[in-house]
Write a protein that holds these residues in place. Structure first.
Motif, PDB file in Angstrom:
ATOM      1  N   SER A 147       0.816  -1.231   0.000  1.00 54.90           N
ATOM      2  CA  SER A 147       0.000   0.000   0.000  1.00 54.90           C
ATOM      3  C   SER A 147       0.840   1.266   0.000  1.00 54.90           C
ATOM      4  O   SER A 147       0.311   2.367  -0.141  1.00 54.90           O
ATOM      5  CB  SER A 147      -0.899   0.049   1.241  1.00 54.90           C
ATOM      6  N   THR A 148       2.144   1.125   0.206  1.00 56.05           N
ATOM      7  CA  THR A 148       3.005   2.320   0.277  1.00 56.05           C
ATOM      8  C   THR A 148       2.995   3.073  -1.052  1.00 56.05           C
ATOM      9  O   THR A 148       3.107   2.451  -2.116  1.00 56.05           O
ATOM     10  CB  THR A 148       4.470   1.913   0.593  1.00 56.05           C
ATOM     11  N   ASP A 149       2.905   4.400  -0.968  1.00 55.38           N
ATOM     12  CA  ASP A 149       3.007   5.230  -2.164  1.00 55.38           C
ATOM     13  C   ASP A 149       4.429   5.075  -2.720  1.00 55.38           C
ATOM     14  O   ASP A 149       5.402   5.422  -2.045  1.00 55.38           O
ATOM     15  CB  ASP A 149       2.734   6.688  -1.750  1.00 55.38           C
ATOM     16  N   PRO A 150       4.574   4.551  -3.953  1.00 56.16           N
ATOM     17  CA  PRO A 150       5.933   4.312  -4.483  1.00 56.16           C
ATOM     18  C   PRO A 150       6.776   5.578  -4.526  1.00 56.16           C
ATOM     19  O   PRO A 150       8.001   5.523  -4.347  1.00 56.16           O
ATOM     20  CB  PRO A 150       5.680   3.768  -5.899  1.00 56.16           C
ATOM     21  N   ALA A 151       6.121   6.728  -4.730  1.00 58.11           N
ATOM     22  CA  ALA A 151       6.882   7.990  -4.810  1.00 58.11           C
ATOM     23  C   ALA A 151       7.499   8.304  -3.450  1.00 58.11           C
ATOM     24  O   ALA A 151       8.605   8.856  -3.374  1.00 58.11           O
ATOM     25  CB  ALA A 151       5.967   9.124  -5.253  1.00 58.11           C
ATOM     26  N   LEU A 152       6.809   7.933  -2.379  1.00 59.33           N
ATOM     27  CA  LEU A 152       7.332   8.194  -1.037  1.00 59.33           C
ATOM     28  C   LEU A 152       8.618   7.395  -0.810  1.00 59.33           C
ATOM     29  O   LEU A 152       9.627   7.940  -0.334  1.00 59.33           O
ATOM     30  CB  LEU A 152       6.273   7.807   0.011  1.00 59.33           C
ATOM     31  N   ALA A 153       8.577   6.119  -1.170  1.00 62.27           N
ATOM     32  CA  ALA A 153       9.768   5.277  -0.999  1.00 62.27           C
ATOM     33  C   ALA A 153      10.920   5.825  -1.844  1.00 62.27           C
ATOM     34  O   ALA A 153      12.061   5.897  -1.389  1.00 62.27           O
ATOM     35  CB  ALA A 153       9.447   3.837  -1.388  1.00 62.27           C
ATOM     36  N   GLN A 154      10.599   6.223  -3.066  1.00 61.45           N
ATOM     37  CA  GLN A 154      11.634   6.749  -3.962  1.00 61.45           C
ATOM     38  C   GLN A 154      12.232   8.049  -3.415  1.00 61.45           C
ATOM     39  O   GLN A 154      13.449   8.252  -3.455  1.00 61.45           O
ATOM     40  CB  GLN A 154      11.013   6.967  -5.349  1.00 61.45           C
ATOM     41  N   ASN A 155      11.370   8.918  -2.859  1.00 58.50           N
ATOM     42  CA  ASN A 155      11.871  10.189  -2.318  1.00 58.50           C
ATOM     43  C   ASN A 155      12.789   9.962  -1.126  1.00 58.50           C
ATOM     44  O   ASN A 155      13.813  10.608  -0.981  1.00 58.50           O
ATOM     45  CB  ASN A 155      10.704  11.094  -1.879  1.00 58.50           C
ATOM     46  N   LEU A 156      12.399   9.022  -0.259  1.00 59.79           N
ATOM     47  CA  LEU A 156      13.246   8.744   0.910  1.00 59.79           C
ATOM     48  C   LEU A 156      14.570   8.135   0.469  1.00 59.79           C
ATOM     49  O   LEU A 156      15.631   8.453   1.003  1.00 59.79           O
ATOM     50  CB  LEU A 156      12.523   7.831   1.891  1.00 59.79           C
ATOM     51  N   TYR A 157      14.499   7.255  -0.517  1.00 58.17           N
ATOM     52  CA  TYR A 157      15.721   6.643  -1.078  1.00 58.17           C
ATOM     53  C   TYR A 157      16.674   7.755  -1.539  1.00 58.17           C
ATOM     54  O   TYR A 157      17.849   7.771  -1.185  1.00 58.17           O
ATOM     55  CB  TYR A 157      15.296   5.754  -2.254  1.00 58.17           C
ATOM     56  N   SER A 158      16.142   8.709  -2.292  1.00 59.12           N
ATOM     57  CA  SER A 158      16.984   9.798  -2.811  1.00 59.12           C
ATOM     58  C   SER A 158      17.519  10.654  -1.674  1.00 59.12           C
ATOM     59  O   SER A 158      18.677  11.079  -1.696  1.00 59.12           O
ATOM     60  CB  SER A 158      16.186  10.700  -3.763  1.00 59.12           C
TER      61      SER A 158
END
Lengths: 274, 173
Positions: A147-158
Protein backbone atom coordinates in the motif's frame (compact mmCIF):
# COMPACT_ATOMS: atom_id res chain seq x y z
CA UNK A 1 19.13 0.77 17.89
CA UNK A 2 16.66 3.69 18.17
CA UNK A 3 19.33 5.84 19.81
CA UNK A 4 21.76 5.26 16.92
CA UNK A 5 19.07 6.15 14.38
CA UNK A 6 18.15 9.33 16.29
CA UNK A 7 21.83 10.27 16.54
CA UNK A 8 22.30 9.84 12.79
CA UNK A 9 19.28 12.06 12.01
CA UNK A 10 20.50 14.80 14.36
CA UNK A 11 23.90 14.59 12.66
CA UNK A 12 22.11 15.44 9.40
CA UNK A 13 20.88 18.58 11.23
CA UNK A 14 17.33 17.27 11.32
CA UNK A 15 15.35 18.24 14.46
CA UNK A 16 14.89 14.88 16.18
CA UNK A 17 13.01 13.57 19.21
CA UNK A 18 14.08 10.38 20.96
CA UNK A 19 11.15 8.61 22.62
CA UNK A 20 11.00 5.65 24.94
CA UNK A 21 8.27 4.27 27.18
CA UNK A 22 10.75 4.57 29.99
CA UNK A 23 11.85 8.19 30.24
CA UNK A 24 14.95 7.35 32.25
CA UNK A 25 16.02 5.16 29.34
CA UNK A 26 15.65 7.93 26.76
CA UNK A 27 17.53 10.40 29.00
CA UNK A 28 20.30 7.84 29.39
CA UNK A 29 20.44 7.36 25.61
CA UNK A 30 20.59 11.13 25.11
CA UNK A 31 23.50 11.43 27.56
CA UNK A 32 25.34 8.65 25.80
CA UNK A 33 24.85 10.32 22.39
CA UNK A 34 26.16 13.61 23.84
CA UNK A 35 29.20 11.79 25.21
CA UNK A 36 29.88 10.17 21.85
CA UNK A 37 29.67 13.58 20.10
CA UNK A 38 32.04 15.09 22.67
CA UNK A 39 34.52 12.33 21.90
CA UNK A 40 34.21 13.08 18.19
CA UNK A 41 35.10 16.71 18.93
CA UNK A 42 38.16 15.56 20.90
CA UNK A 43 39.19 13.42 17.94
CA UNK A 44 38.56 16.42 15.65
CA UNK A 45 36.02 14.48 13.59
CA UNK A 46 33.38 17.12 14.35
CA UNK A 47 33.71 20.75 15.44
CA UNK A 48 32.40 22.05 18.78
CA UNK A 49 30.09 24.29 16.82
CA UNK A 50 28.58 21.36 14.86
CA UNK A 51 28.08 19.36 18.04
CA UNK A 52 26.49 22.28 19.83
CA UNK A 53 24.01 22.55 16.95
CA UNK A 54 23.32 18.78 16.96
CA UNK A 55 22.71 18.83 20.70
CA UNK A 56 20.21 21.63 20.27
CA UNK A 57 18.40 19.61 17.59
CA UNK A 58 18.07 16.37 19.57
CA UNK A 59 15.76 16.05 22.53
CA UNK A 60 14.30 13.20 24.54
CA UNK A 61 10.66 13.31 25.49
CA UNK A 62 7.61 11.05 25.67
CA UNK A 63 5.96 10.11 22.40
CA UNK A 64 2.70 11.69 23.57
CA UNK A 65 4.48 15.06 23.85
CA UNK A 66 5.82 15.11 20.28
CA UNK A 67 4.45 17.58 17.76
CA UNK A 68 1.50 16.30 15.68
CA UNK A 69 3.06 17.79 12.53
CA UNK A 70 6.20 15.65 12.88
CA UNK A 71 7.48 14.73 9.41
CA UNK A 72 8.64 11.17 10.05
CA UNK A 73 8.15 8.73 12.93
CA UNK A 74 10.53 5.74 12.97
CA UNK A 75 9.63 2.83 15.22
CA UNK A 76 12.58 0.78 16.52
CA UNK A 77 11.01 -1.11 19.42
CA UNK A 78 10.99 -4.78 20.39
CA UNK A 79 10.71 -7.23 17.43
CA UNK A 80 7.17 -8.34 18.29
CA UNK A 81 4.48 -7.97 15.65
CA UNK A 82 1.59 -7.34 18.05
CA UNK A 83 3.51 -4.77 20.07
CA UNK A 84 4.48 -2.93 16.89
CA UNK A 85 0.92 -3.01 15.55
CA UNK A 86 -0.48 -1.72 18.84
CA UNK A 87 1.97 1.16 18.81
CA UNK A 88 1.10 2.24 15.27
CA UNK A 89 -2.63 1.88 15.92
CA UNK A 90 -2.28 4.04 19.03
CA UNK A 91 -0.40 6.87 17.32
CA UNK A 92 -2.32 6.92 14.03
CA UNK A 93 -4.69 9.61 15.32
CA UNK A 94 -2.01 11.53 17.20
CA UNK A 95 -0.08 12.60 14.13
CA UNK A 96 -1.21 14.69 11.18
CA UNK A 97 -2.24 13.10 7.89
CA UNK A 98 1.12 14.08 6.35
CA UNK A 99 3.31 12.30 8.91
CA UNK A 100 5.24 9.35 7.48
CA UNK A 101 5.35 6.21 9.62
CA UNK A 102 8.33 3.88 9.30
CA UNK A 103 9.22 0.60 10.97
CA UNK A 104 12.76 -0.61 11.53
CA UNK A 105 11.58 -4.23 11.57
CA UNK A 106 14.08 -6.76 10.25
CA UNK A 107 11.62 -9.59 9.86
CA UNK A 108 7.92 -8.69 9.73
CA UNK A 109 6.09 -7.97 6.49
CA UNK A 110 5.37 -4.24 6.20
CA UNK A 111 1.87 -5.18 5.02
CA UNK A 112 1.05 -6.79 8.38
CA UNK A 113 2.24 -3.76 10.33
CA UNK A 114 0.44 -1.35 7.99
CA UNK A 115 -2.84 -3.18 8.60
CA UNK A 116 -2.87 -1.56 12.08
CA UNK A 117 -3.41 1.96 10.67
CA UNK A 118 -6.04 3.64 8.50
CA UNK A 119 -6.08 3.34 4.70
CA UNK A 120 -4.65 6.82 4.11
CA UNK A 121 -1.80 6.28 6.54
CA UNK A 122 -0.98 2.95 4.88
CA UNK A 123 0.13 4.92 1.82
CA UNK A 124 2.57 6.78 4.08
CA UNK A 125 3.90 3.77 5.98
CA UNK A 126 7.04 1.91 4.93
CA UNK A 127 10.02 -0.04 6.24
CA UNK A 128 13.31 1.73 6.94
CA UNK A 129 15.68 -0.98 8.06
CA UNK A 130 18.90 0.41 9.50
CA UNK A 131 22.01 -1.61 10.30
CA UNK A 132 23.96 -1.46 13.53
CA UNK A 133 25.62 0.89 14.39
CA UNK A 134 23.30 3.18 12.44
CA UNK A 135 25.73 6.10 12.53
CA UNK A 136 28.43 4.05 10.78
CA UNK A 137 26.70 1.43 8.66
CA UNK A 138 25.66 3.05 5.41
CA UNK A 139 22.87 0.72 4.33
CA UNK A 140 19.21 1.54 4.84
CA UNK A 141 16.77 -0.92 3.29
CA UNK A 142 13.83 1.17 2.08
CA UNK A 143 10.90 -1.24 1.95
CA UNK A 144 7.70 -0.37 0.17
CA UNK A 145 4.70 -2.39 1.31
CA UNK A 146 1.87 -3.14 -1.12
CA UNK A 147 0.00 0.00 0.00
CA UNK A 148 3.01 2.32 0.28
CA UNK A 149 3.01 5.23 -2.16
CA UNK A 150 5.93 4.31 -4.48
CA UNK A 151 6.88 7.99 -4.81
CA UNK A 152 7.33 8.19 -1.04
CA UNK A 153 9.77 5.28 -1.00
CA UNK A 154 11.63 6.75 -3.96
CA UNK A 155 11.87 10.19 -2.32
CA UNK A 156 13.25 8.74 0.91
CA UNK A 157 15.72 6.64 -1.08
CA UNK A 158 16.98 9.80 -2.81
CA UNK A 159 17.12 11.73 0.46
CA UNK A 160 19.18 9.03 2.19
CA UNK A 161 21.52 8.92 -0.78
CA UNK A 162 21.96 12.68 -0.59
CA UNK A 163 22.83 12.34 3.10
CA UNK A 164 25.64 9.86 2.39
CA UNK A 165 23.78 6.64 3.13
CA UNK A 166 23.77 3.75 0.63
CA UNK A 167 20.06 2.92 0.48
CA UNK A 168 18.58 -0.13 -1.22
CA UNK A 169 15.00 -0.13 -2.40
CA UNK A 170 13.30 -3.44 -1.84
CA UNK A 171 9.94 -5.12 -2.00
CA UNK A 172 8.07 -6.41 1.04
CA UNK A 173 9.54 -9.93 0.87
CA UNK A 174 10.82 -12.18 3.70
CA UNK A 175 14.19 -11.10 5.10
CA UNK A 176 14.16 -8.16 2.66
CA UNK A 177 17.62 -8.24 1.00
CA UNK A 178 20.37 -8.74 3.56
CA UNK A 179 18.74 -11.15 5.97
CA UNK A 180 17.84 -13.39 3.06
CA UNK A 181 20.91 -13.25 0.80
CA UNK A 182 23.38 -13.50 3.71
CA UNK A 183 21.97 -16.80 4.99
CA UNK A 184 24.36 -18.82 2.82
CA UNK A 185 27.38 -17.20 4.46
CA UNK A 186 26.57 -19.05 7.68
CA UNK A 187 24.60 -22.01 6.33
CA UNK A 188 27.28 -23.19 3.94
CA UNK A 189 30.06 -23.00 6.54
CA UNK A 190 27.89 -25.14 8.82
CA UNK A 191 27.57 -27.70 6.02
CA UNK A 192 31.27 -27.74 5.15
CA UNK A 193 32.43 -28.69 8.65
CA UNK A 194 32.07 -32.31 9.67
CA UNK A 195 31.13 -31.61 13.29
CA UNK A 196 31.49 -29.43 16.36
CA UNK A 197 35.21 -28.89 15.86
CA UNK A 198 36.91 -25.62 16.75
CA UNK A 199 39.94 -26.31 14.53
CA UNK A 200 37.65 -26.53 11.49
CA UNK A 201 35.75 -23.35 12.49
CA UNK A 202 39.07 -21.56 12.78
CA UNK A 203 40.30 -22.70 9.38
CA UNK A 204 37.08 -21.68 7.64
CA UNK A 205 37.07 -18.28 9.36
CA UNK A 206 40.65 -17.71 8.28
CA UNK A 207 39.97 -18.74 4.65
CA UNK A 208 36.90 -16.50 4.42
CA UNK A 209 38.91 -13.56 5.73
CA UNK A 210 42.12 -14.15 3.86
CA UNK A 211 40.89 -15.55 0.55
CA UNK A 212 37.29 -14.30 0.55
CA UNK A 213 38.22 -10.81 1.73
CA UNK A 214 35.50 -10.72 4.40
CA UNK A 215 36.15 -8.78 7.60
CA UNK A 216 35.07 -11.72 9.73
CA UNK A 217 34.54 -15.41 9.11
CA UNK A 218 31.12 -17.03 9.54
CA UNK A 219 31.74 -18.73 12.90
CA UNK A 220 33.32 -15.75 14.64
CA UNK A 221 30.56 -13.55 13.22
CA UNK A 222 27.80 -15.87 14.46
CA UNK A 223 29.42 -15.79 17.90
CA UNK A 224 29.45 -12.00 17.81
CA UNK A 225 25.86 -11.61 16.57
CA UNK A 226 24.59 -14.32 18.91
CA UNK A 227 24.10 -17.90 17.72
CA UNK A 228 20.52 -17.76 19.07
CA UNK A 229 19.72 -14.56 17.15
CA UNK A 230 21.28 -15.88 13.95
CA UNK A 231 19.34 -19.14 14.30
CA UNK A 232 16.07 -17.24 14.92
CA UNK A 233 16.59 -15.09 11.80
CA UNK A 234 17.43 -18.18 9.70
CA UNK A 235 14.35 -20.00 10.94
CA UNK A 236 12.08 -17.02 10.39
CA UNK A 237 13.28 -16.41 6.79
CA UNK A 238 13.11 -20.15 6.02
CA UNK A 239 9.52 -20.39 7.31
CA UNK A 240 8.44 -17.20 5.53
CA UNK A 241 9.87 -18.53 2.25
CA UNK A 242 7.80 -21.71 2.50
CA UNK A 243 10.62 -23.75 4.05
CA UNK A 244 12.78 -23.51 0.97
CA UNK A 245 15.55 -26.16 1.12
CA UNK A 246 18.01 -23.41 0.21
CA UNK A 247 17.48 -21.79 3.57
CA UNK A 248 17.01 -24.76 5.90
CA UNK A 249 18.53 -24.10 9.36
CA UNK A 250 21.40 -26.42 10.30
CA UNK A 251 21.19 -28.92 13.21
CA UNK A 252 24.60 -27.83 14.58
CA UNK A 253 23.31 -24.31 15.09
CA UNK A 254 20.21 -25.66 16.85
CA UNK A 255 22.43 -27.84 19.03
CA UNK A 256 24.42 -24.81 20.18
CA UNK A 257 21.26 -22.80 20.85
CA UNK A 258 19.84 -25.64 22.98
CA UNK A 259 23.12 -25.93 24.88
CA UNK A 260 23.00 -22.15 25.61
CA UNK A 261 26.19 -21.72 23.60
CA UNK A 262 25.00 -18.38 22.25
CA UNK A 263 28.40 -16.92 21.44
CA UNK A 264 30.50 -14.21 23.05
CA UNK A 265 27.69 -13.07 25.32
CA UNK A 266 27.56 -16.48 27.05
CA UNK A 267 31.34 -16.97 26.78
CA UNK A 268 30.80 -20.04 24.64
CA UNK A 269 29.55 -20.43 21.10
CA UNK A 270 31.47 -22.04 18.29
CA UNK A 271 34.51 -20.88 20.22
CA UNK A 272 35.22 -20.68 23.95
CA UNK A 273 35.87 -17.19 25.39
CA UNK A 274 37.45 -16.27 28.68
CA UNK B 1 61.86 -30.07 -7.48
CA UNK B 2 62.24 -28.27 -10.84
CA UNK B 3 59.00 -26.65 -11.93
CA UNK B 4 59.41 -27.96 -15.49
CA UNK B 5 58.24 -31.31 -14.11
CA UNK B 6 54.89 -29.67 -13.54
CA UNK B 7 51.99 -28.76 -15.73
CA UNK B 8 49.33 -26.35 -14.66
CA UNK B 9 45.66 -26.21 -15.62
CA UNK B 10 43.67 -23.24 -14.32
CA UNK B 11 40.95 -23.50 -16.96
CA UNK B 12 37.21 -23.45 -16.33
CA UNK B 13 36.80 -26.55 -18.51
CA UNK B 14 34.20 -29.24 -18.04
CA UNK B 15 34.93 -32.48 -16.21
CA UNK B 16 35.70 -34.52 -19.33
CA UNK B 17 38.24 -31.97 -20.58
CA UNK B 18 39.92 -31.92 -17.15
CA UNK B 19 40.11 -35.72 -17.18
CA UNK B 20 41.51 -35.77 -20.72
CA UNK B 21 44.16 -33.20 -19.70
CA UNK B 22 45.25 -35.43 -16.84
CA UNK B 23 45.43 -38.50 -19.06
CA UNK B 24 47.49 -36.55 -21.55
CA UNK B 25 50.00 -35.61 -18.83
CA UNK B 26 50.28 -38.92 -17.02
CA UNK B 27 54.10 -38.57 -16.87
CA UNK B 28 54.07 -35.14 -15.22
CA UNK B 29 53.06 -33.63 -11.90
CA UNK B 30 49.81 -31.80 -12.42
CA UNK B 31 48.46 -28.81 -10.53
CA UNK B 32 44.83 -28.26 -11.47
CA UNK B 33 42.04 -25.86 -10.64
CA UNK B 34 39.16 -28.00 -9.43
CA UNK B 35 36.78 -25.31 -8.20
CA UNK B 36 33.80 -27.03 -9.79
CA UNK B 37 34.61 -30.69 -9.08
CA UNK B 38 35.49 -32.97 -6.20
CA UNK B 39 39.29 -32.79 -5.66
CA UNK B 40 39.31 -35.98 -3.56
CA UNK B 41 37.75 -37.93 -6.37
CA UNK B 42 40.32 -36.56 -8.86
CA UNK B 43 43.23 -37.26 -6.48
CA UNK B 44 42.10 -40.88 -6.20
CA UNK B 45 41.65 -41.46 -9.90
CA UNK B 46 44.71 -39.60 -11.20
CA UNK B 47 47.99 -40.23 -9.34
CA UNK B 48 49.71 -37.61 -11.53
CA UNK B 49 47.51 -34.96 -9.88
CA UNK B 50 49.74 -33.67 -7.09
CA UNK B 51 48.14 -30.37 -6.18
CA UNK B 52 44.76 -28.66 -6.52
CA UNK B 53 43.46 -25.13 -6.17
CA UNK B 54 40.36 -22.97 -6.49
CA UNK B 55 40.91 -19.77 -8.44
CA UNK B 56 37.84 -19.43 -10.62
CA UNK B 57 35.75 -17.33 -8.23
CA UNK B 58 38.65 -15.45 -6.68
CA UNK B 59 38.34 -11.65 -6.72
CA UNK B 60 41.67 -10.71 -5.17
CA UNK B 61 44.35 -13.03 -6.62
CA UNK B 62 44.20 -15.18 -3.50
CA UNK B 63 43.16 -18.78 -3.80
CA UNK B 64 42.75 -21.89 -1.71
CA UNK B 65 45.31 -24.55 -2.57
CA UNK B 66 46.37 -28.01 -1.43
CA UNK B 67 49.35 -30.18 -2.34
CA UNK B 68 50.00 -33.82 -1.57
CA UNK B 69 52.77 -34.29 1.03
CA UNK B 70 56.16 -33.81 -0.62
CA UNK B 71 54.73 -31.81 -3.52
CA UNK B 72 54.21 -28.46 -1.78
CA UNK B 73 56.80 -26.84 -4.06
CA UNK B 74 54.31 -27.15 -6.91
CA UNK B 75 52.31 -24.35 -5.37
CA UNK B 76 55.13 -21.99 -6.38
CA UNK B 77 53.69 -22.25 -9.86
CA UNK B 78 50.66 -20.35 -8.64
CA UNK B 79 52.87 -17.61 -7.27
CA UNK B 80 54.61 -17.39 -10.63
CA UNK B 81 51.25 -16.69 -12.26
CA UNK B 82 50.62 -13.86 -9.78
CA UNK B 83 48.33 -15.77 -7.44
CA UNK B 84 48.75 -16.13 -3.66
CA UNK B 85 47.87 -19.66 -2.56
CA UNK B 86 46.48 -20.14 0.94
CA UNK B 87 46.60 -23.74 2.22
CA UNK B 88 43.31 -25.48 2.82
CA UNK B 89 42.35 -28.90 4.14
CA UNK B 90 38.75 -28.70 2.88
CA UNK B 91 38.85 -30.79 -0.27
CA UNK B 92 35.32 -30.71 -1.59
CA UNK B 93 33.77 -29.09 -4.66
CA UNK B 94 34.15 -25.32 -4.32
CA UNK B 95 36.53 -25.75 -1.37
CA UNK B 96 35.33 -23.15 1.18
CA UNK B 97 35.14 -19.71 -0.41
CA UNK B 98 33.81 -20.59 -3.88
CA UNK B 99 31.24 -22.97 -2.39
CA UNK B 100 29.98 -20.30 0.02
CA UNK B 101 29.91 -17.63 -2.67
CA UNK B 102 28.08 -19.90 -5.12
CA UNK B 103 25.25 -20.32 -2.61
CA UNK B 104 25.10 -16.58 -1.83
CA UNK B 105 25.17 -15.66 -5.54
CA UNK B 106 22.41 -18.20 -6.27
CA UNK B 107 20.18 -16.76 -3.54
CA UNK B 108 20.80 -13.25 -4.87
CA UNK B 109 19.59 -14.43 -8.31
CA UNK B 110 16.48 -16.01 -6.76
CA UNK B 111 15.75 -12.78 -4.86
CA UNK B 112 16.19 -10.71 -8.02
CA UNK B 113 14.04 -13.16 -10.01
CA UNK B 114 11.31 -12.69 -7.41
CA UNK B 115 11.61 -8.90 -7.81
CA UNK B 116 12.85 -8.29 -4.28
CA UNK B 117 15.22 -5.59 -5.54
CA UNK B 118 17.38 -4.58 -8.48
CA UNK B 119 20.78 -6.20 -8.95
CA UNK B 120 22.44 -2.87 -8.11
CA UNK B 121 20.51 -2.53 -4.86
CA UNK B 122 21.19 -6.14 -3.85
CA UNK B 123 24.92 -5.59 -4.41
CA UNK B 124 24.78 -2.33 -2.52
CA UNK B 125 22.88 -3.88 0.40
CA UNK B 126 25.43 -6.67 0.82
CA UNK B 127 28.39 -4.31 0.61
CA UNK B 128 27.11 -1.64 2.94
CA UNK B 129 24.89 -3.69 5.27
CA UNK B 130 27.24 -6.58 5.99
CA UNK B 131 30.56 -5.33 4.58
CA UNK B 132 30.95 -7.84 1.74
CA UNK B 133 34.00 -6.94 -0.35
CA UNK B 134 31.83 -7.20 -3.48
CA UNK B 135 28.11 -7.61 -4.03
CA UNK B 136 27.03 -11.06 -5.29
CA UNK B 137 26.27 -9.90 -8.86
CA UNK B 138 29.59 -8.07 -9.17
CA UNK B 139 31.32 -11.14 -7.73
CA UNK B 140 29.72 -13.45 -10.29
CA UNK B 141 30.05 -11.13 -13.29
CA UNK B 142 31.39 -13.04 -16.29
CA UNK B 143 31.70 -16.22 -14.20
CA UNK B 144 28.05 -17.13 -13.85
CA UNK B 145 28.51 -20.45 -15.63
CA UNK B 146 31.31 -21.40 -13.20
CA UNK B 147 28.81 -20.84 -10.40
CA UNK B 148 26.21 -22.95 -12.21
CA UNK B 149 28.68 -25.78 -12.80
CA UNK B 150 29.73 -25.78 -9.15
CA UNK B 151 26.13 -25.74 -7.93
CA UNK B 152 25.26 -28.60 -10.27
CA UNK B 153 28.17 -30.66 -8.92
CA UNK B 154 27.01 -30.00 -5.34
CA UNK B 155 23.42 -30.83 -6.29
CA UNK B 156 24.48 -34.12 -7.90
CA UNK B 157 26.71 -35.03 -4.93
CA UNK B 158 24.28 -34.19 -2.15
CA UNK B 159 20.87 -34.50 -3.87
CA UNK B 160 20.03 -31.44 -1.78
CA UNK B 161 17.71 -28.95 -3.52
CA UNK B 162 19.60 -26.25 -1.67
CA UNK B 163 22.02 -26.22 -4.59
CA UNK B 164 19.56 -26.01 -7.48
CA UNK B 165 20.66 -23.05 -9.61
CA UNK B 166 18.20 -20.20 -10.22
CA UNK B 167 16.80 -20.14 -13.76
CA UNK B 168 18.07 -16.61 -14.33
CA UNK B 169 21.56 -17.58 -13.16
CA UNK B 170 21.60 -20.52 -15.57
CA UNK B 171 20.44 -18.28 -18.38
CA UNK B 172 23.18 -15.68 -17.84
CA UNK B 173 25.90 -16.03 -20.44
Amino acid sequence: MGAGIAQWFAQQMVPTVLCDNNETQSQKALASIHASWDKLVEKEKLTACQVSQMKSLLEAKPLSATHPQTGLVIEAIIEDLNVKRSLFAAIDQQFSAGTIFATNTSSFPIELIAAAVGADRQKRLLGLHFFNPATLMKLVEVIAGPSTDPALAQNLYSWFEKCGKEPALCADTPGFIVNRVARGFYGEALRIVTGDDEAQFKEIDQLMREVGGFKMGPFELMDLIGVDINYAVTTSVWEALHKSPRLTPHPLQKKLVDAKRHGKKTKRGFYAYE
Amino acid sequence: MPTNDWVLDLSASDKETKEAFLEQHADKNVLMDLTCFDPQDFYQRFPQLKAVCSTLLSHNKKCEAHAKPGFESGLQLLQETGLSPVPTTFLGAGFVVARTMAVIINEAFYAWEEKTASKEDIDRAMRFGVNYPLGPFAWAKGREQVVVRLLETLLAETKDERYRPAATLKATK
